[in-house]
Design an enzyme around this catalytic site. Structure first.
Site, PDB file in Angstrom:
ATOM      1  N   LYS A 116     -13.732  -6.887  -8.534  1.00 55.82           N
ATOM      2  CA  LYS A 116     -12.291  -7.330  -8.488  1.00 55.82           C
ATOM      3  C   LYS A 116     -11.563  -6.602  -9.791  1.00 55.82           C
ATOM      4  O   LYS A 116     -10.711  -5.693  -9.069  1.00 55.82           O
ATOM      5  CB  LYS A 116     -12.429  -8.834  -8.749  1.00 55.82           C
ATOM      6  N   TYR A 157     -22.017 -20.399 -20.660  1.00 47.80           N
ATOM      7  CA  TYR A 157     -23.237 -19.554 -21.123  1.00 47.80           C
ATOM      8  C   TYR A 157     -24.364 -19.880 -21.631  1.00 47.80           C
ATOM      9  O   TYR A 157     -25.582 -20.544 -21.389  1.00 47.80           O
ATOM     10  CB  TYR A 157     -22.974 -17.934 -20.322  1.00 47.80           C
ATOM     11  N   ASP A 192      -7.085  -9.741 -10.134  1.00 45.00           N
ATOM     12  CA  ASP A 192      -8.431  -9.459  -9.820  1.00 45.00           C
ATOM     13  C   ASP A 192      -8.914 -11.288  -9.322  1.00 45.00           C
ATOM     14  O   ASP A 192     -10.219 -11.008  -9.115  1.00 45.00           O
ATOM     15  CB  ASP A 192      -8.950  -8.498 -11.031  1.00 45.00           C
TER      16      ASP A 192
HETATM   17  N1  LIG Z   1     -18.402  -0.842  -5.922  1.00 44.19           N
HETATM   18  C1  LIG Z   1     -18.356  -0.614  -6.845  1.00 44.19           C
HETATM   19  N2  LIG Z   1     -19.745   0.794  -6.444  1.00 44.19           N
HETATM   20  C2  LIG Z   1     -19.677   0.456  -7.835  1.00 44.19           C
HETATM   21  N3  LIG Z   1     -20.317   0.164  -9.247  1.00 44.19           N
HETATM   22  C3  LIG Z   1     -18.921  -0.434  -8.980  1.00 44.19           C
HETATM   23  C4  LIG Z   1     -18.255  -1.189  -8.236  1.00 44.19           C
HETATM   24  N4  LIG Z   1     -17.591  -2.061  -8.080  1.00 44.19           N
HETATM   25  C5  LIG Z   1     -17.570  -3.030  -9.444  1.00 44.19           C
HETATM   26  N5  LIG Z   1     -18.409  -1.433  -9.654  1.00 44.19           N
HETATM   27  C6  LIG Z   1     -18.962  -1.264 -11.821  1.00 44.19           C
HETATM   28  O1  LIG Z   1     -19.937  -3.038 -11.992  1.00 44.19           O
HETATM   29  C7  LIG Z   1     -19.479  -3.659 -12.689  1.00 44.19           C
HETATM   30  C8  LIG Z   1     -18.378  -4.974 -13.053  1.00 44.19           C
HETATM   31  O2  LIG Z   1     -16.845  -4.578 -12.028  1.00 44.19           O
HETATM   32  P1  LIG Z   1     -15.946  -5.596 -12.374  1.00 44.19           P
HETATM   33  O3  LIG Z   1     -14.853  -4.582 -11.685  1.00 44.19           O
HETATM   34  O4  LIG Z   1     -15.576  -5.598 -13.515  1.00 44.19           O
HETATM   35  O5  LIG Z   1     -16.244  -6.897 -10.736  1.00 44.19           O
HETATM   36  P2  LIG Z   1     -15.618  -8.141 -11.291  1.00 44.19           P
HETATM   37  O6  LIG Z   1     -14.221  -8.433 -11.724  1.00 44.19           O
HETATM   38  O7  LIG Z   1     -15.551  -8.726  -9.308  1.00 44.19           O
HETATM   39  O8  LIG Z   1     -16.163  -9.244 -11.998  1.00 44.19           O
HETATM   40  C9  LIG Z   1     -18.819  -2.593 -13.573  1.00 44.19           C
HETATM   41  O9  LIG Z   1     -19.695  -2.058 -14.518  1.00 44.19           O
HETATM   42  C10 LIG Z   1     -18.324  -1.998 -12.477  1.00 44.19           C
HETATM   43  O10 LIG Z   1     -17.639  -0.462 -13.019  1.00 44.19           O
HETATM   44  N1  LIG Z   2     -17.538 -21.929 -14.252  1.00 46.21           N
HETATM   45  C1  LIG Z   2     -16.746 -20.606 -14.225  1.00 46.21           C
HETATM   46  N2  LIG Z   2     -17.310 -20.102 -14.504  1.00 46.21           N
HETATM   47  C2  LIG Z   2     -15.518 -18.706 -14.142  1.00 46.21           C
HETATM   48  C3  LIG Z   2     -14.947 -19.051 -13.160  1.00 46.21           C
HETATM   49  N3  LIG Z   2     -14.178 -17.518 -13.135  1.00 46.21           N
HETATM   50  C4  LIG Z   2     -14.913 -16.337 -14.030  1.00 46.21           C
HETATM   51  N4  LIG Z   2     -16.611 -17.401 -14.325  1.00 46.21           N
HETATM   52  C5  LIG Z   2     -16.878 -16.525 -15.065  1.00 46.21           C
HETATM   53  C6  LIG Z   2     -18.041 -16.247 -14.165  1.00 46.21           C
HETATM   54  C7  LIG Z   2     -18.192 -14.186 -15.445  1.00 46.21           C
HETATM   55  O1  LIG Z   2     -19.371 -14.862 -16.130  1.00 46.21           O
HETATM   56  C8  LIG Z   2     -17.117 -14.292 -15.503  1.00 46.21           C
HETATM   57  C9  LIG Z   2     -15.568 -13.487 -15.074  1.00 46.21           C
HETATM   58  O2  LIG Z   2     -16.197 -13.433 -13.470  1.00 46.21           O
HETATM   59  P1  LIG Z   2     -15.769 -12.558 -13.080  1.00 46.21           P
HETATM   60  O3  LIG Z   2     -16.089 -12.587 -11.372  1.00 46.21           O
HETATM   61  O4  LIG Z   2     -14.476 -11.874 -13.359  1.00 46.21           O
HETATM   62  O5  LIG Z   2     -16.943 -10.971 -13.353  1.00 46.21           O
HETATM   63  O6  LIG Z   2     -16.175 -15.917 -16.044  1.00 46.21           O
HETATM   64  C10 LIG Z   2     -14.011 -20.063 -13.368  1.00 46.21           C
HETATM   65  O7  LIG Z   2     -13.745 -20.513 -12.495  1.00 46.21           O
HETATM   66  N5  LIG Z   2     -15.283 -20.915 -13.421  1.00 46.21           N
END
Ligand SMILES: Nc1ncnc2c1ncn2[C@@H]1O[C@H](COP(=O)(O)OP(=O)(O)O)[C@@H](O)[C@H]1O
Ligand SMILES: Nc1nc2c(ncn2[C@H]2C[C@H](O)[C@@H](COP(=O)(O)O)O2)c(=O)[nH]1
Length: 228
Positions: free
Chosen positions: A14, A44, A78
């Site tokens: 995202k 966590y 995001d």
């Molecule tokens: N489609 C994809 N292909 C390969 N690597 C990805 C992809 N999407 C995310 N990543 C990698 O995975 C990790 C998590 O992505 P991130 O954008 O932070 O995810 P989110 O915001 O959904 O938690 C980062 O290191 C990113 O570079």
């Molecule tokens: N308990 C909750 N945890 C949450 C929420 N939104 C995000 N998160 C946690 C999950 C990951 O550890 C971190 C970042 O989330 P990403 O999806 O951006 O990697 O935060 C929530 O609403 N409740």
């Protein structure tokens, strides 16, 4: 003018896609409060104790972000307030919130959602949902490397992450605040493969054109390198 909200499990991509989309469409990105979130590591370490506090923290920041976005009308988020209850309900279902906390949470959420109904723009224009399997989710969590999200930090996270994935399908089906579309985050590597990235952007642009949110004559920018 467009408000796009992204959704999807942890590590789905995202934040990465938010950054790319904002650059591509010339809009402003809004990111989740993660690295500046003092409650996340506490959660966590002791989820039972901190699930409610963490949710109130996220809900508050998500409420601020969606209000700002609906006012600016030129943003990519995001993750958004529409996904907040998915996380809290899942945590409550595994016994991490008292009845009083659950009641208070939903009262607060309903109040906030009620406030959004008074905004000049009431809803986003599009939800882009990134689907990933458990294996992809874990690989991405490992790649990103936040210590407290790793299975080696807490073995019960495997069950937590698998459970989270199960909550997403009904959530996406039910979501009706805006038109929506799904991206296959397992097959499309939009972070390191330019061809896949262009496919994803083309899908989103086509949807925005269908919705009348981009002029049919809109063409991709030629003066920016989207993959950086
Ligand atoms: N489609 C994809 N292909 C390969 N690597 C990805 C992809 N999407 C995310 N990543 C990698 O995975 C990790 C998590 O992505 P991130 O954008 O932070 O995810 P989110 O915001 O959904 O938690 C980062 O290191 C990113 O570079
Ligand atoms: N308990 C909750 N945890 C949450 C929420 N939104 C995000 N998160 C946690 C999950 C990951 O550890 C971190 C970042 O989330 P990403 O999806 O951006 O990697 O935060 C929530 O609403 N409740």
């Amino acid at each position: 003018m467009t408000v796009i909200v992204l959704s999807g499990p942890i590590g789905a991509g995202k934040s990465s896609l938010t950054k790319i989309l904002a650059k591509y469409l010339g809009t402003k990105p809004f990111y989740e409060s993660v690295d500046n979130n003092p409650v996340l590591p506490l959660f966590y370490a002791d989820p039972q104790k901190y699930a409610f506090l963490l949710q109130v923290f996220f809900l508050n920041t998500r409420f601020r972000s969606i209000k700002d976005a609906l006012t600016d009308d030129n943003n990519v988020l995001d993750r958004s307030i529409y996904e907040d209850a998915l996380f809290f309900q899942m945590n409550a279902d595994i016994g991490r919130a008292t009845t009083e906390e659950v009641d208070t949470y939903y009262e607060l959420l309903n109040n906030m959602m009620g406030q959004l109904e008074h905004m000049p723009k009431k809803n986003p224009d599009l939800l882009v949902h990134i689907n990933v399997s458990y294996d992809t989710m874990i690989k991405r969590i490992q790649k990103r490397g936040r210590p407290y999200e790793q299975l080696s930090y807490d073995a019960t996270l495997e069950d937590y992450y698998k459970r989270l994935l199960r909550y997403y399908e009904p959530w996406y089906e039910k979501y009706d605040y805006s038109p929506k579309m799904e991206i296959n985050g397992d097959e499309l590597d939009f972070v390191s493969n330019d061809h896949d990235l262009q496919l994803v952007l083309d899908q989103i642009v086509a949807k925005l054109k269908d919705l009348g949110k981009l002029p049919t004559s809109w063409d991709k920018p030629t003066n920016i390198k989207i993959s950086q």
